[in-house]
Design a protein around this motif. Structure first.
Motif, short mmCIF file in Angstrom:
data_model
loop_
_atom_site.label_atom_id
_atom_site.label_comp_id
_atom_site.label_asym_id
_atom_site.label_seq_id
_atom_site.Cartn_x
_atom_site.Cartn_y
_atom_site.Cartn_z
N THR A 61 13.72 7.22 -5.65
CA THR A 61 12.30 6.91 -5.81
C THR A 61 11.95 6.61 -7.26
OG1 THR A 61 11.93 9.26 -5.90
CG2 THR A 61 11.35 8.17 -3.86
N LYS A 62 12.96 6.72 -8.15
CA LYS A 62 12.66 6.56 -9.56
C LYS A 62 12.16 5.14 -9.86
CE LYS A 62 15.29 7.28 -13.21
NZ LYS A 62 16.60 7.41 -13.60
N ASP B 26 4.47 2.81 -1.25
CA ASP B 26 3.05 2.84 -0.92
C ASP B 26 2.80 3.58 0.39
OD1 ASP B 26 2.04 1.16 -3.10
OD2 ASP B 26 3.29 -0.39 -2.18
N TYR B 27 3.65 3.31 1.37
CA TYR B 27 3.47 3.95 2.68
C TYR B 27 4.80 4.50 3.20
CZ TYR B 27 -1.07 1.67 2.94
OH TYR B 27 -2.35 1.26 2.68
N ILE B 28 4.74 5.70 3.75
CA ILE B 28 5.86 6.23 4.52
C ILE B 28 5.38 6.35 5.97
CG2 ILE B 28 7.38 8.23 4.89
CD1 ILE B 28 7.15 8.81 1.87
N LEU C 104 9.52 12.55 -1.29
CA LEU C 104 9.30 11.10 -1.41
C LEU C 104 7.85 10.73 -1.68
CD1 LEU C 104 11.49 9.82 1.57
CD2 LEU C 104 11.98 9.55 -0.86
N CYS C 105 6.93 11.67 -1.42
CA CYS C 105 5.50 11.35 -1.54
C CYS C 105 5.09 11.30 -3.02
CB CYS C 105 4.68 12.40 -0.79
SG CYS C 105 2.94 11.95 -0.70
N GLN C 106 4.68 10.12 -3.45
CA GLN C 106 4.23 9.96 -4.82
C GLN C 106 2.70 10.09 -4.84
OE1 GLN C 106 6.01 6.08 -4.99
NE2 GLN C 106 7.87 6.82 -5.97
N GLN C 107 2.13 10.08 -6.04
CA GLN C 107 0.68 10.30 -6.18
C GLN C 107 -0.14 9.31 -5.34
OE1 GLN C 107 0.14 13.16 -8.02
NE2 GLN C 107 -1.85 13.05 -7.02
N HIS C 108 0.34 8.08 -5.26
CA HIS C 108 -0.43 7.05 -4.55
C HIS C 108 0.10 6.78 -3.13
CE1 HIS C 108 3.10 5.15 -6.15
NE2 HIS C 108 2.97 4.29 -5.15
N THR C 109 1.09 7.54 -2.69
CA THR C 109 1.70 7.26 -1.38
C THR C 109 0.82 7.78 -0.23
OG1 THR C 109 3.89 7.57 -2.38
CG2 THR C 109 3.79 7.60 0.03
#
Ligand code: SAM
Length: 217
Positions: free
Chosen positions: A124-125, A130-132, A154-159
């Motif tokens: 994920t680096k 955007d979407y999972i 895997l969940c990023q701030q904007h995911t």
């Protein structure tokens, strides 16, 4: 058990604009060999007005987990997303067959990779997700915690994570469901997409679409 691709039968998925995706399902094999109702409900939600009739996916990066046939990722790709469809290694031949079958709807924008929950390090680096998307994956006692760990990692701030599942009242399924949400709530904000905002035909009171995001801050 693997999903052999020498004996498949096709299920057609008709988009709201009447474009058709052909999804090979395997005649023999494990539960991932066929398209599940929760997958159809999630696909139709992606096309719904609440989701901008698919426009929210245009140019976005999507990762599908526990994809089975890959129908959700394929529909997302046909709506303009860059998609990585994942499952156990034995499902890759079936997913790749379905990518090839529907290639004219998304060109090179959809690919398949192995991702075993709790085991595969997904990079994920450099990857912005955007979407999972996941359909009917709250199913296995042994991989419940690995699945939650993978989602949280895997969940990023904007995911935005959309998790669609069928509520089941047999065997240990109610406990699995309860435990899954307890674990997810420890790290992520959980909201439910109301039935009113889903496709009127492809929705059901016992199939839920849940949205997970990172807690602000
Ligand atoms: C009930 S099927 C749902 C398939 C598809 N999402 C659908 O709704 O049509 C659950 C899927 O999760 C996958 N799965 C189970 N355990 C897994 C694990 N540990 N890592 C990755 N995928 C897994 C299975 O191979 C299967 O394809």
């Amino acid at each position: 058990m693997s999903a052999p691709i020498d004996k498949t039968f096709i299920r057609e998925y008709e988009r709201n604009d009447e474009k058709v995706l052909k999804i090979h399902q395997s005649a023999i094999g494990d539960v991932g060999c066929v398209v599940w109702d929760a997958a159809l409900v999630l696909c139709k939600y992606l096309e719904s007005g609440d989701f901008g009739c698919g426009a929210k996916l245009k140019g976005k990066t999507v990762l599908e987990l526990g994809a089975g046939t890959g129908v959700v990722g394929l529909v997302a790709g046909s709506l303009g997303a860059h998609v990585t469809i994942t499952d156990l290694p034995e499902f890759l031949p079936l997913i790749n067959l379905n990518i090839k079958e529907n290639n004219e709807l998304f060109g090179d924008d959809v690919k398949a990779e192995t991702l075993i929950w709790g085991q595969t390090e997904y990079n994920t680096k450099d990857e912005n997700i955007d979407y999972i998307l996941l359909a009917d994956c709250i199913y296995y006692e042994e991989s419940l915690e690995p699945l939650v760990n993978t989602i949280v990692k895997l969940c990023q701030q904007h995911t935005t994570i959309l998790c669609c599942y069928e509520q089941r009242d047999t065997g240990n399924k109610p406990q699995l469901e309860r435990r899954f949400f307890e674990l997810v709530r420890e790290s992520l904000k959980v909201e439910e997409i109301s039935l009113d905002n889903q496709d009127p035909l492809y929705s059901s009171p016992d199939i839920h679409i849940m949205k997970f995001t990172k807690q602000p801050g």
